[in-house]
Design a protein around this motif. Structure first.
Motif, PDB file in Angstrom:
ATOM      1  N   THR A 265       0.832  -1.204   0.000  1.00 39.95           N
ATOM      2  CA  THR A 265       0.000   0.000   0.000  1.00 39.95           C
ATOM      3  C   THR A 265       0.862   1.248   0.000  1.00 39.95           C
ATOM      4  N   TRP A 266       1.880   1.278   0.841  1.00 41.84           N
ATOM      5  CA  TRP A 266       2.731   2.473   0.942  1.00 41.84           C
ATOM      6  C   TRP A 266       3.569   2.661  -0.308  1.00 41.84           C
ATOM      7  N   ARG A 267       4.056   1.578  -0.913  1.00 43.09           N
ATOM      8  CA  ARG A 267       4.850   1.721  -2.121  1.00 43.09           C
ATOM      9  C   ARG A 267       3.976   2.148  -3.309  1.00 43.09           C
ATOM     10  N   PHE A 268       2.784   1.581  -3.403  1.00 46.17           N
ATOM     11  CA  PHE A 268       1.898   1.952  -4.503  1.00 46.17           C
ATOM     12  C   PHE A 268       1.476   3.406  -4.380  1.00 46.17           C
ATOM     13  N   GLY A 269       1.178   3.832  -3.159  1.00 51.66           N
ATOM     14  CA  GLY A 269       0.759   5.211  -2.926  1.00 51.66           C
ATOM     15  C   GLY A 269       1.901   6.183  -2.778  1.00 51.66           C
ATOM     16  N   GLU A 270       3.163   5.695  -2.920  1.00 53.64           N
ATOM     17  CA  GLU A 270       4.353   6.538  -2.803  1.00 53.64           C
ATOM     18  C   GLU A 270       4.352   7.301  -1.482  1.00 53.64           C
ATOM     19  N   GLN A 271       3.976   6.595  -0.412  1.00 53.01           N
ATOM     20  CA  GLN A 271       3.985   7.179   0.926  1.00 53.01           C
ATOM     21  C   GLN A 271       5.337   6.934   1.584  1.00 53.01           C
ATOM     22  N   LYS A 272       5.835   7.937   2.265  1.00 53.99           N
ATOM     23  CA  LYS A 272       7.105   7.832   2.980  1.00 53.99           C
ATOM     24  C   LYS A 272       6.823   7.899   4.479  1.00 53.99           C
ATOM     25  N   LEU A 273       6.888   6.730   5.105  1.00 57.79           N
ATOM     26  CA  LEU A 273       6.634   6.608   6.549  1.00 57.79           C
ATOM     27  C   LEU A 273       7.803   5.857   7.173  1.00 57.79           C
ATOM     28  N   PRO A 274       8.988   6.463   7.230  1.00 61.91           N
ATOM     29  CA  PRO A 274      10.191   5.714   7.651  1.00 61.91           C
ATOM     30  C   PRO A 274      10.103   5.169   9.066  1.00 61.91           C
ATOM     31  N   TYR A 275       9.619   5.969  10.008  1.00 62.83           N
ATOM     32  CA  TYR A 275       9.571   5.509  11.399  1.00 62.83           C
ATOM     33  C   TYR A 275       8.532   4.410  11.582  1.00 62.83           C
ATOM     34  N   ILE A 276       7.381   4.572  10.927  1.00 61.59           N
ATOM     35  CA  ILE A 276       6.342   3.537  11.036  1.00 61.59           C
ATOM     36  C   ILE A 276       6.813   2.245  10.370  1.00 61.59           C
ATOM     37  N   GLU A 277       7.503   2.364   9.249  1.00 62.42           N
ATOM     38  CA  GLU A 277       8.009   1.171   8.577  1.00 62.42           C
ATOM     39  C   GLU A 277       8.998   0.418   9.452  1.00 62.42           C
ATOM     40  N   LYS A 278       9.908   1.137  10.092  1.00 64.82           N
ATOM     41  CA  LYS A 278      10.864   0.471  10.983  1.00 64.82           C
ATOM     42  C   LYS A 278      10.128  -0.232  12.115  1.00 64.82           C
ATOM     43  N   LEU A 279       9.111   0.426  12.658  1.00 64.10           N
ATOM     44  CA  LEU A 279       8.331  -0.171  13.745  1.00 64.10           C
ATOM     45  C   LEU A 279       7.614  -1.434  13.266  1.00 64.10           C
ATOM     46  N   ILE A 280       7.052  -1.380  12.057  1.00 63.02           N
ATOM     47  CA  ILE A 280       6.347  -2.544  11.508  1.00 63.02           C
ATOM     48  C   ILE A 280       7.321  -3.699  11.270  1.00 63.02           C
ATOM     49  N   TRP A 281       8.520  -3.387  10.771  1.00 65.41           N
ATOM     50  CA  TRP A 281       9.521  -4.444  10.559  1.00 65.41           C
ATOM     51  C   TRP A 281       9.862  -5.138  11.877  1.00 65.41           C
ATOM     52  N   VAL A 282      10.102  -4.340  12.905  1.00 65.59           N
ATOM     53  CA  VAL A 282      10.473  -4.924  14.200  1.00 65.59           C
ATOM     54  C   VAL A 282       9.297  -5.717  14.774  1.00 65.59           C
ATOM     55  N   PHE A 283       8.096  -5.145  14.711  1.00 60.10           N
ATOM     56  CA  PHE A 283       6.919  -5.806  15.280  1.00 60.10           C
ATOM     57  C   PHE A 283       6.624  -7.117  14.546  1.00 60.10           C
ATOM     58  N   THR A 284       6.789  -7.115  13.231  1.00 62.16           N
ATOM     59  CA  THR A 284       6.543  -8.339  12.461  1.00 62.16           C
ATOM     60  C   THR A 284       7.561  -9.418  12.809  1.00 62.16           C
TER      61      THR A 284
END
Length: 614
Positions: A265-284
């Motif tokens: 979703t973020w790549r298709f929408g060209e959204q830049k959410l660096p902190y949320i992405e790092k959090l999602i990586w760790v949480f996953t």
């Protein structure tokens, strides 16, 4: 006329349907079975016999952990039913259909085994999402009262129980079974095939175009969903050792699916959410590790967390698409809103412990997959159109650039020809200046310093020398020269020509020439040095008023060194270099030979030093 015909067709179809409904309601099947009592009881520990006590009335579908939260093992269900059939000839075949048995089980008609799962011990068969139906043999039935026994084997952590059950004639049973099979199996198979095919296609597209990361994440998302569906469709925990491990793998697949769904979703929408992405990586990563070892309660929390993450991601993209107002984002937002509605509905179904086949996700999965694939395909087609347009514009620009380069090369060619012509003229001027000019200087010096007019024979000799110098200039410019065997042989003609003249005008000369070549020069360098020596001696004769002249030539491993030294009155090197043709000619020759020129001059004399690296 057309409207009246259409109206007649509508009336005709309505009457057909109405007559069919009247026929269906006025022609009931005789001897319809009736379920009178449903109860459940825990089996005695380590016993496969029916329990004799502890029966509790239940309604189906039933989840036995509501009554016995920590019970693992067997639970028996008792279904009493009757059929009142006064005419023995009107009896019709009776069947039983069950939507699911969690996890495995067996069916008994009165005391006769009708069916059982392949494995009733770990690794247990997985019948929780497999609808089945059976024909009850007439020999196992009594005239009125009958009992259907269902033995279920399950684990408290995996929602054990019995799904909806139907006892009826064959036609309704078969119809309901086909409906359940479609919702519980066929739709999942269709979704699995679509996601597998689409995921593979878009992964290949991403492999050949790594910049399109949205395609890569969509491919991974589809493959994770395919693995998740395969665990739902499996009727055997293989390759896992037991049903609980199989369930953990199912949970991991869902976690990875939601993770890839968010990143797609973020790549298709060209959204830049660096902190949320790092959090999602760790949480996953932590969630996957916990899914391998944590108890079921923790797994349920993780599953619910990723469901909420899925729903929140669907919602946030609505705002992003609304702010950007791009058509592709708006279409994906519509699809994600559809996902959100389906997800909320299915979450309520699970929380209310209803049958899983009533969830919308199974039916809407293939439609959503096709919609998303069409959206990505449209984006790919748009990118290809942009590439084609770019290629066309690039070809036009290349053609224009080629024409411009052709014109530029033509101008440069003409300029190069003009420059070459001018340079050749300068070479001729320098050669004439250094050769014939030197001869003229010698002749003029002889005439000026002669005590009496020269004889005709002497003048003829001077003119022949000028002729020979001119011939030498012409021959040296028109054929390949050969380097003399030794420096002495090379400078012998030049030395002979100038020694007599220098003696006649009262200048003593000393020639110190290397006996052999250590580093061999080429013909161009020898000719250049010859002209340079001629010009240097001519300058001594014309301007220096010197009494002594020394010409020194060295040949070593580094190259050639030439020194022309006199004891004349000297000159201003700066002024002479700027205005004199001879000095400029000497500097140009040395530069063409790749050498270095140094001129030192004072009132005590002038020294010209030339070094050519070989």
């Amino acid at each position: 006329m057309k409207l009246s015909i259409a109206y007649q067709w509508i009336v005709f179809v309505f009457l057909c349907c109405f007559s069919h409904s009247i026929w269906a309601t006025t022609s009931p099947l005789s001897c319809s079975p009736t379920i009178t009592y449903i109860a459940a009881a825990k089996a005695v520990a380590n016993s496969t016999s029916k329990p004799t006590a502890g029966w509790e009335a239940v309604t189906l579908p039933d989840l036995w952990t509501n009554r016995w939260p920590k019970h693992d093992g067997d639970v028996w269900y008792r279904i009493d039913w009757t059929r009142d059939c006064p005419d023995a000839g009107a009896k019709q075949p009776i069947g039983v259909g069950i939507d699911s048995i969690s996890l495995a089980g067996a069916i008994y008609s009165n005391d006769t085994l009708i069916w059982r799962d392949h494995s009733l011990e770990e690794p247990l068969s997985l019948s929780w999402n497999m609808p089945r139906w059976w024909l009850l043999p007439e020999t196992t039935l009594s005239e009125k009262s009958n009992t259907l026994w269902v033995r279920t084997i399950g684990l408290a952590e995996l929602a054990p129980g019995l799904g909806k059950l139907q006892i009826d004639h064959i036609d309704p049973i078969a119809k309901n079974h086909a409906h359940s099979l479609w919702h519980q199996r066929t739709v999942y198979y269709i979704s699995l095939g679509l996601n597998g095919a689409l995921g593979g296609i878009f992964l290949v597209i991403w492999i050949f175009g790594r910049s399109e990361r949205a395609y890569g994440w969509y491919g991974l998302m589809s493959l994770c969903w395919m693995l998740y569906l395969s665990t739902l469709l499996s009727i055997d925990p293989w390759p896992f050792p037991d049903a609980l491990t199989h369930s953990r793998f199912n949970n991991i697949c869902f976690i990875l699916y939601v993770f890839c769904f968010c990143l797609f979703t973020w790549r298709f929408g060209e959204q830049k959410l660096p902190y949320i992405e790092k959090l999602i990586w760790v949480f996953t990563g932590l969630s996957v590790l916990l899914s391998l070892f944590a108890p079921r309660a923790i797994l349920n929390i993780l599953w619910l967390s990723f469901v909420l993450l899925f729903l929140l991601n669907c919602l946030q993209f609505q705002f992003h698409a609304w702010r950007s107002s791009q058509p592709q984002y708006m279409w994906l937002a519509v699809c994600w809103l559809f996902f959100f509605i389906v997800g909320v509905h299915d979450l309520f179904v699970i929380s209310l412990q209803e049958e899983t086949h009533t969830m919308w996700g199974a039916i809407t999965g293939p439609v959503a997959a096709l919609f998303t694939a069409l959206l990505l395909g449209g984006r790919l087609a748009s990118s290809m159109r942009h590439i084609e347009t770019f290629n066309y514009e690039l070809q036009q620009r290349i053609s224009a650039a080629r024409l411009e380069i052709t014109e530029l090369l033509s101008r440069e060619h003409n300029q190069a020809l003009a420059h070459a012509t001018l340079e050749e003229r300068m070479h001729i001027i320098h050669d004439l200046h250094d050769s014939i000019g030197s001869s003229l200087v010698r002749s003029i010096a002889l005439v000026e310093q002669a005590s009496q007019p020269l004889s005709n024979t002497r003048m003829l000799s001077l003119l022949k020398v000028l002729r020979d110098d001119l011939r030498q200039v012409i021959e040296q410019g028109g054929k390949q020269q050969i380097v003399a065997a030794t420096p002495t042989q090379w400078l012998a003609p030049l030395r002979h020509r100038f020694t007599d003249l220098l003696d006649e005008i009262g200048i003593s000369s000393h020639w110190d020439i290397a006996p052999a070549w250590v580093s061999w020069p080429n013909a161009h360098q020898c000719l250049g040095l010859t002209r340079l020596i001629e010009e240097s001696i001519s300058n001594v004769i014309k301007h220096s008023q010197a009494k002594h002249l020394r010409i020194l030539l060295k040949s070593d491993q580094q190259g050639l060194s030439l020194i022309v030294d006199d004891d004349g009155v000297g000159f201003d090197v700066t002024i002479k270099h700027d205005s004199g043709v001879g000095m400029r000619s000497m500097a140009a020759r040395v530069e063409r030979m790749g050498g270095k020129l140094q001129i030192n001059s004072s009132s005590r004399g002038t020294t010209i030093i030339v070094f050519i690296e070989l």
